[in-house]
Design an enzyme around this catalytic site. Structure first.
Site, short mmCIF file in Angstrom:
data_model
loop_
_atom_site.label_atom_id
_atom_site.label_comp_id
_atom_site.label_asym_id
_atom_site.label_seq_id
_atom_site.Cartn_x
_atom_site.Cartn_y
_atom_site.Cartn_z
N CYS A 87 0.87 -1.17 0.00
CA CYS A 87 0.00 0.00 0.00
C CYS A 87 0.91 1.22 0.00
O CYS A 87 1.75 1.38 0.90
CB CYS A 87 -0.86 -0.03 1.26
SG CYS A 87 -1.78 1.49 1.54
N CYS A 199 -1.28 4.20 -6.32
CA CYS A 199 -2.13 3.54 -5.33
C CYS A 199 -2.32 2.12 -5.85
O CYS A 199 -2.66 1.92 -7.02
CB CYS A 199 -3.48 4.25 -5.21
SG CYS A 199 -4.70 3.27 -4.29
N1 DGL Z 1 -4.15 0.72 -1.77
C1 DGL Z 1 -3.70 1.81 -1.02
C2 DGL Z 1 -2.55 2.57 -1.63
O1 DGL Z 1 -1.76 2.03 -2.37
C3 DGL Z 1 -4.67 2.67 -0.26
C4 DGL Z 1 -6.10 2.73 -0.63
C5 DGL Z 1 -6.96 3.35 0.48
O2 DGL Z 1 -7.28 2.61 1.40
O3 DGL Z 1 -7.25 4.56 0.43
O4 DGL Z 1 -2.35 3.73 -1.35
#
Ligand code: DGL
Length: 280
Positions: A87, A199
Site C-alpha cells: 500500500c 495507489c
Molecule cells: N491501496 C492503497 C494505496 O496504495 C490505499 C487505498 C486506500 O485505502 O485509500 O495507497
C-alpha cells in the site's frame, strides 16, 4: 525452525518463510500474485484491512496507529518472517515507524516515479494516488530525488479507490472504462507521457487506463520491481533447502464487509479465503 537439509532429500518437508502482505483492501493482491506465480512453493498470508479501509483519507497519526495495530495482530497470530506493506499510503506514511517498532524485515511500495522519470521524453509525468499520498512529504522528496527535471502532475483518485474496493468484482468492462475516464481525460489534456499508478488499488484497472490513454502514454506501476525484491529476499531464507516446500496462500479480511468479493478475488488468484481475522 526451517529445516537445513542441503541434499536433494525429497522426503523432507521444508517450512518456507511466511510472507505476510498488508493493504487496506484488494490493492496488494497483484503484488502477491506476482510473487506466488514466480514462487508457488511458499507460505503467503494476505490481510485486507477492510475494517480500516480507506487508508487514503486518514491522518498520518491515525494511520500509523492503525497499521501498527494490524502488524502487532499479524505478529501475535502468525509471527511472519517478512512483511510487505503493499500500500503506497501506508508505506509513505508509516514504514519508517514500523521499522523502528518491529524487528522483522519490511518491504514497502512507493509510487514508481523513478522509472517513469527515466522513460519520460516530454519530462511531464502524471501521478494518480490517494489524497494522502499525493500531498505527503515522502512524495515531494521522491520527486525531488528522482524527477527533479520533470513536471509531475498529481491527481487524488479517492473515488476510484472506493470503486475498486467495493465494485471491481461485479463490474463490466464498460463500467470500469467509465470509471477511469475522468482521470484519463485530465492526464491527456495535461500532455504527460507517463502515468504512475501510485495507489495499489489502481493496478486492477491498469488495462483500462492503458486502453483509454492510448500508446503515447505509458502506465507505470511497481509490481515487477517490488515483486523481484521480495522474491530475492525470500530466497535468502531458504538457501540450500531442497526438500518439498510447504505451500499455503490464504487471504484474510478484518471485517465481514466485502467478504464475498474476497472469496471471488481468492478464486481468481488461486488462493483460499480464510475469513475474518479479528484484530484489536
Ligand atoms: N491501496 C492503497 C494505496 O496504495 C490505499 C487505498 C486506500 O485505502 O485509500 O495507497
Amino acid at each position: 525452525m526451517p529445516s537445513t537439509n542441503s541434499s536433494a532429500d525429497t522426503n523432507v518437508i521444508v517450512k518456507p518463510p511466511l510472507l505476510a502482505v498488508l493493504d487496506s483492501g484488494a490493492g496488494g493482491l497483484p503484488y502477491l500474485s506476482y510473487i506466488h506465480r514466480h514462487r508457488p512453493y511458499g507460505r503467503y498470508l494476505y490481510l485486507a484491512d477492510t475494517e480500516g479501509f480507506p487508508y487514503g483519507s486518514k491522518s498520518e497519526e491515525e494511520l500509523i496507529d492503525l497499521v501498527s495495530r494490524r502488524i502487532s495482530c499479524l505478529q501475535s497470530r502468525f509471527n511472519p518472517d517478512m512483511v510487505l506493506i503493499a500500500c503506497n499510503t501506508a508505506s509513505v506514511v508509516a514504514l519508517s515507524a514500523l521499522r523502528k517498532r518491529f524487528s522483522f524485515p519490511f518491504v514497502g511500495v512507493v509510487p514508481a516515479v523513478k522509472p517513469a522519470a527515466i522513460k519520460s521524453k516530454v519530462r511531464k509525468i502524471g501521478l494518480i494516488a490517494t489524497a494522502e499520498t499525493v500531498v505527503s512529504s515522502y512524495t515531494d522528496n521522491l520527486i525531488a530525488d528522482f524527477a527533479s527535471d520533470c513536471m509531475v502532475i498529481r491527481y487524488a483518485g479517492q473515488e476510484l479507490v472506493e470503486f475498486v474496493e467495493h465494485h471491481f468484482t461485479s463490474t463490466t468492462l464498460a463500467q470500469r472504462l467509465e470509471a477511469v475516464k475522468p482521470a484519463c481525460r485530465f492526464f491527456k489534456a495535461e500532455g504527460v507521457d507517463q502515468l504512475v499508478l501510485g495507489c495499489t488499488h489502481f493496478i486492477h484497472l491498469k488495462d483500462e487506463f492503458q486502453s483509454l490513454l492510448g500508446p503515447g502514454i505509458d502506465v507505470v506501476d511497481s509490481v515487477d520491481g517490488v515483486g523481484r525484491e521480495v522474491l530475492r529476499r525470500l530466497e535468502d531464507f531458504n538457501r540450500g533447502n531442497t526438500g518439498n516446500m510447504q505451500t499455503d496462500f490464504s487471504i484474510y479480511t478484518t471485517s465481514e464487509t466485502g467478504s464475498s468479493s474476497y472469496a471471488e478475488f481468492a478464486t481468481f488468484y488461486g488462493a483460499g479465503y480464510a475469513g475474518v481475522l479479528t484484530c484489536p
